[in-house]
Enzyme design. Sequence first.
Site, short mmCIF file in Angstrom:
data_model
loop_
_atom_site.label_atom_id
_atom_site.label_comp_id
_atom_site.label_asym_id
_atom_site.label_seq_id
_atom_site.Cartn_x
_atom_site.Cartn_y
_atom_site.Cartn_z
N ASP A 69 0.81 -1.00 0.14
CA ASP A 69 0.24 -0.11 0.14
C ASP A 69 0.82 1.33 0.08
O ASP A 69 0.65 2.17 -0.69
CB ASP A 69 -0.85 0.07 1.31
CG ASP A 69 -2.08 -1.03 1.30
OD1 ASP A 69 -2.39 -1.13 0.20
OD2 ASP A 69 -2.59 -1.48 2.19
N ASP A 102 -6.99 2.90 11.28
CA ASP A 102 -5.40 3.82 11.32
C ASP A 102 -5.75 4.98 10.60
O ASP A 102 -5.01 5.81 10.68
CB ASP A 102 -4.49 2.98 10.30
CG ASP A 102 -3.88 1.79 11.45
OD1 ASP A 102 -4.03 2.04 12.52
OD2 ASP A 102 -3.27 0.98 10.74
#
Length: 402
Positions: free
Chosen positions: A17, A126
């Site tokens: 990512d 997150d």
Amino acid sequence: MTVASKKVVLVYSGGLDTSICIPMMREEYGYDHVITVTVDVGLPEADIEEAAKKAQTMGTEHYTVDAREEFARDFCFASLQANGDYQGYPISTSIARPLIAAKAVEVAKKVGATSFAHGCTGKGNDQFRIEFAIRSLMPNAVIHAPIRERNLTRKWEIEYAQKKGVPIQQSLNKIWSIDENLWGRSIEGGRLEEPNFAPPEEIFRWTKGPDEALANPVPLQIRFEKGIPVAINGETLSPARLVERLNLISGGSGVGRIDIMEDRMLGLKVRENYECPASVTLLAAHRALEALVLTRDELRFKRLIDQEWAQLAYQGLWWDPLKDDLEAFIGKTQRRVTGTVEMRLYKGNLSIIGRQSPWALYSEELASFDTTTFDQRESEGTVKNFGLQSRMYQHLVAQLEK
Ligand code: ARG
């Protein structure tokens, strides 16, 4: 897209990512200068090196920040004092995010950047934690979240990475999504997403299964000073060293495996597996010591305070005033949490077998079966009047409901 600055600070783990964010920042968000920041909160050295190497291959200005001691002292031990637990999870990923973001902000200030990017998806916790932290510390920050903004899938990311020459060989072989720091290791993804799928032994790195765990019970002594663990088996250790040591000791006895359904901030239920040998051990020891030194009312009230604290910490609201207020209470109670706890670890089990403190509210002289200092006869009146209102109520029910 117009951007406030040509420089962008990428919160970088080295995974798929965050790695695809590098070419994306350059080609689609118009930044010519990508600064990558990897914060070590107790990651395997190989991961730190791999992140640095990838960053170098892709030509970013890279920073590795060693924040292990700060993380252990100011984040893990703060959580320990609050018996930090969310739905059975000794919050670990949660408490690392504010520090990681804070370090990224420090780097940004140094290099003169006000733009940030992170690789969080739009489904998890997150994104909240990291963006809250950055905005708290730099109110004018511009934050990009490409994975969320473009609703990207893993499959798309892999194809994009291959097209752009992003090194992802490691990511391709990864079945599980792992996040780890000193306070715990989380394993998600793959078949673990089926709540009814038993976790295979291969997902565990820090804890031994019952078959491989040490065959003999391991005695363990932990010393606390004012709610902070300072020594193991008589050896004084720095915060990070102490946690690392305990991860090895308790993990070797198979202590700290957790398999739960967890409610994420967005309301999604997810299946979570954790390995938390040190935190599970320290939390048990800390609770045992609190039970010896705090009053019954303090313990009852502190449970509520602890729960509120954990809720805020889980959400990553590290700089929230209520959290600060709760810590004023917690901090005051911890002044008496000094002493030692004896434990025994055996094949995944952890038992408390002793505790002592100069602040103990326990008196053997009063409680023992063999003494007369506490005159039993004086209890008579108290017992007679005990439950007075409940008894009156029962009489009324008997009379009026006839
Ligand atoms: N559910 C946990 C949290 O939100 C941990 C998530 C860790 N992520 C992972 N990819 N394993 O704090």
